[in-house]
Write a protein that holds these residues in place. Structure first.
Motif, PDB file in Angstrom:
ATOM      1  N   GLY A   8      26.929   9.435  95.574  1.00  0.00           N
ATOM      2  CA  GLY A   8      28.008   8.612  95.049  1.00  0.00           C
ATOM      3  C   GLY A   8      28.222   7.307  95.770  1.00  0.00           C
ATOM      4  O   GLY A   8      29.170   6.573  95.460  1.00  0.00           O
ATOM      5  N   THR A  68      29.454  -2.500  90.664  1.00  0.00           N
ATOM      6  CA  THR A  68      30.703  -1.722  90.671  1.00  0.00           C
ATOM      7  C   THR A  68      31.507  -1.950  89.392  1.00  0.00           C
ATOM      8  O   THR A  68      32.101  -1.011  88.851  1.00  0.00           O
ATOM      9  N   CYS A  70      29.918   0.100  86.633  1.00  0.00           N
ATOM     10  CA  CYS A  70      30.228   1.530  86.784  1.00  0.00           C
ATOM     11  C   CYS A  70      31.672   1.820  86.379  1.00  0.00           C
ATOM     12  O   CYS A  70      31.953   2.865  85.779  1.00  0.00           O
ATOM     13  N   ARG A  71      32.594   0.910  86.706  1.00  0.00           N
ATOM     14  CA  ARG A  71      33.996   1.126  86.322  1.00  0.00           C
ATOM     15  C   ARG A  71      34.154   1.077  84.806  1.00  0.00           C
ATOM     16  O   ARG A  71      34.849   1.914  84.220  1.00  0.00           O
ATOM     17  N   GLY A 106      32.612   4.237  83.311  1.00  0.00           N
ATOM     18  CA  GLY A 106      33.032   5.521  83.882  1.00  0.00           C
ATOM     19  C   GLY A 106      31.951   6.239  84.647  1.00  0.00           C
ATOM     20  O   GLY A 106      31.961   7.477  84.718  1.00  0.00           O
ATOM     21  N   GLY A 156      30.381   7.617  87.836  1.00  0.00           N
ATOM     22  CA  GLY A 156      30.831   7.969  89.178  1.00  0.00           C
ATOM     23  C   GLY A 156      32.329   7.886  89.369  1.00  0.00           C
ATOM     24  O   GLY A 156      32.817   7.917  90.493  1.00  0.00           O
ATOM     25  N   GLN A 157      33.074   7.758  88.298  1.00  0.00           N
ATOM     26  CA  GLN A 157      34.520   7.621  88.365  1.00  0.00           C
ATOM     27  C   GLN A 157      35.173   8.883  87.821  1.00  0.00           C
ATOM     28  O   GLN A 157      34.817   9.370  86.752  1.00  0.00           O
ATOM     29  N   ALA A 158      36.123   9.398  88.580  1.00  0.00           N
ATOM     30  CA  ALA A 158      36.883  10.548  88.085  1.00  0.00           C
ATOM     31  C   ALA A 158      37.846  10.072  87.007  1.00  0.00           C
ATOM     32  O   ALA A 158      38.442   8.993  87.128  1.00  0.00           O
ATOM     33  N   ILE A 173      41.059   9.303  84.980  1.00  0.00           N
ATOM     34  CA  ILE A 173      42.446   9.122  85.402  1.00  0.00           C
ATOM     35  C   ILE A 173      43.330  10.087  84.613  1.00  0.00           C
ATOM     36  O   ILE A 173      43.243  10.179  83.382  1.00  0.00           O
TER      37      ILE A 173
END
Length: 465
Positions: free
Chosen positions: A70, A92, A95-96, A99, A101-103, A105
């Motif tokens: 990660g 980054t 990836c945001r 989604g 590698g992002q948990a 919300i």
């Protein structure tokens, strides 16, 4: 990029026959942008049609992410090694947006409690100005979840003994018991498991049964579950501890109690009420305290040392000098140290709250000036009187024995009184020659000589009667 409201304003002004130049001046945008909106004729913000710079590497990013645990910095290094020309912000942001590698919300939500249903308890480390020094302390706090009544105290450490002392004080302050006490999976209470699978330590479970409540723990990561008690810690640090200094632990906790009284009587905007007023209704739903609430204590067994002191938590408390070498029972409470020799002999000291290596002596235990203290080892005089031949071994035993000197002398005195003189002197002489001061081994040496000299077995069958 213009927002939907800006695009709508452009279209409305154009419909009112306002010129392109005037629209651009009023909205502070370029005329070219105004013309593009008018050509589209729609207030909807157009979707981006250009390809993202990271799109060609999407699959490679998905494969590298678990391999790099990660860490996007490592992912970028591996991509650069394979020839990709990307910046860290671009990676980054990609990836945001997608989604990767992002948990996901999740909304925080809210917990609702009925009166008397739950009390939350937790601890937090803080620093205070105590006795002219900056000290680290453990702040223990308890909050009734419905009325938000707050109570806290501060301790040098927080073990099971301190936990029980605090909870008793909190229940007395609230003058009642909630159905359950929610904790933060602390090892002070938890034997094993977390959340719903938590099993409390038998000692703490028995304590809860005495008052009629049960311990529960929130699931790992569910910080909102204990928010009622977590929130006041910041308030305590920024308000109660800010700019205050305290003479000692008693002064500190007395001021903490007075501060709780004042805060609980203050109007709270987020509650739109005063906690003390809500508590009047909640108190009717609390379980009453037992008729008799025993004082929380710890029991210790100690041996009075040669100076006439008993050590508890590195602090030494005085006892009468004729107790030297005697075994005593020590009862430690939140404020007192009670040292009991038997039912008729009891010494009480004020407890030192922290491990400070202090010497606490009562006036009646101090020998008068000019009066010598009694011999701390009367057993030595008896040994030299009964068996003067072992005087050298006794002197060496006092220096080299791994046991307490008084216990070693008592064991040797018992051996001198119980065993025949010749085997005992021979064994002691051999032990002294080899520097052996383990009296258990010396006793076995005596027993071998006694068995050989006094319990001879006749193994000759011809001489049997």
């Amino acid at each position: 990029m213009l927002s939907q409201s800006q695009r709508t304003a452009i279209l409305e002004l154009h419909a009112q026959k306002v010129s392109t130049r005037e629209i651009a001046r009023v909205l502070k945008i370029s005329r070219l942008t105004v013309r593009e909106v008018l050509r589209s004729g729609s207030p909807e913000v157009p979707m981006l049609s250009r390809a993202e710079i990271c799109d060609p590497y999407r699959q490679q990013i998905l494969e590298l992410l678990p391999q790099c645990k990660g860490n996007l910095v490592r992912v970028l290094e591996e991509l650069a090694a394979s020839g990709a020309k990307l910046s860290y912000p671009a990676l980054t942001a990609f990836c945001r947006r997608h989604g990767i590698g992002q948990a996901p919300i999740v909304a925080a939500g809210r917990y609702h409690f009925s009166p008397g249903e739950e009390m939350q308890h937790d601890t937090s480390p803080h620093e205070v100005q105590l006795g002219g020094k900056r000290r680290k302390v453990q702040t223990a706090s308890a909050v009734l979840c419905y009325s938000r009544m707050l109570f806290f105290q501060l301790y040098p450490t927080f073990q099971r003994f301190d936990c029980k002392v605090f909870l008793v004080e909190a229940l007395r302050y609230f003058n009642g018991v909630a159905k359950r006490v929610e904790i933060d999976n602390t090892h002070v209470v938890v034997l094993r498991g977390t959340g719903r699978a938590m099993v409390p330590v038998p000692e703490m479970a028995a304590f809860a049964d005495r008052f009629g409540f049960r311990f529960v723990a929130h699931e790992l990561g569910d910080a909102n579950r204990s928010a009622r008690v977590e929130r006041p810690f910041w308030f305590i640090e920024r308000n109660f501890l800010a700019g205050r200094s305290f003479a000692d632990w008693q002064d500190l906790n007395q001021q903490a109690r007075a501060w709780c009284d004042r805060v609980n009587a203050t109007y709270k905007k987020h509650l739109r009420a005063v906690p003390r007023e809500l508590f009047r209704m909640e108190q009717q739903h609390l379980r009453p305290l037992p008729v008799w609430v025993p004082e929380v204590y710890r029991l210790h067994e100690r041996m009075v040392d040669v100076e006439g002191y008993v050590t508890v938590n590195t602090n030494r408390y005085s006892v009468p000098v004729d107790w030297i070498g005697r075994r005593v029972e020590v009862r430690e409470t939140s404020g007192k140290i009670e040292i009991q020799l038997d039912a008729r002999h009891l010494v009480t000291h004020q407890r030192v709250a922290e491990a400070d290596r202090r010497h606490v002596m009562l006036a009646e235990h101090r020998p008068p000036r000019g009066v010598k203290r009694p011999d701390p080892h009367p057993e030595e005089a008896q040994l030299l009187k009964i068996a003067p031949e072992i005087a050298g071994y006794v002197a060496a035993l006092k220096q080299h024995s791994r046991k307490m000197v008084v216990l070693a002398l008592r064991q040797l005195l018992r051996m001198v009184r119980e065993y025949p003189r010749e085997p005992l002197l021979a064994a002691v002489a051999e032990a002294a020659r080899y520097g052996l001061y383990d009296l258990d081994r010396v006793e076995r040496m005596i027993l071998r000589r006694v068995a050989r000299d006094y319990f001879l077995l006749n193994n000759d069958p011809e001489n049997e009667p």
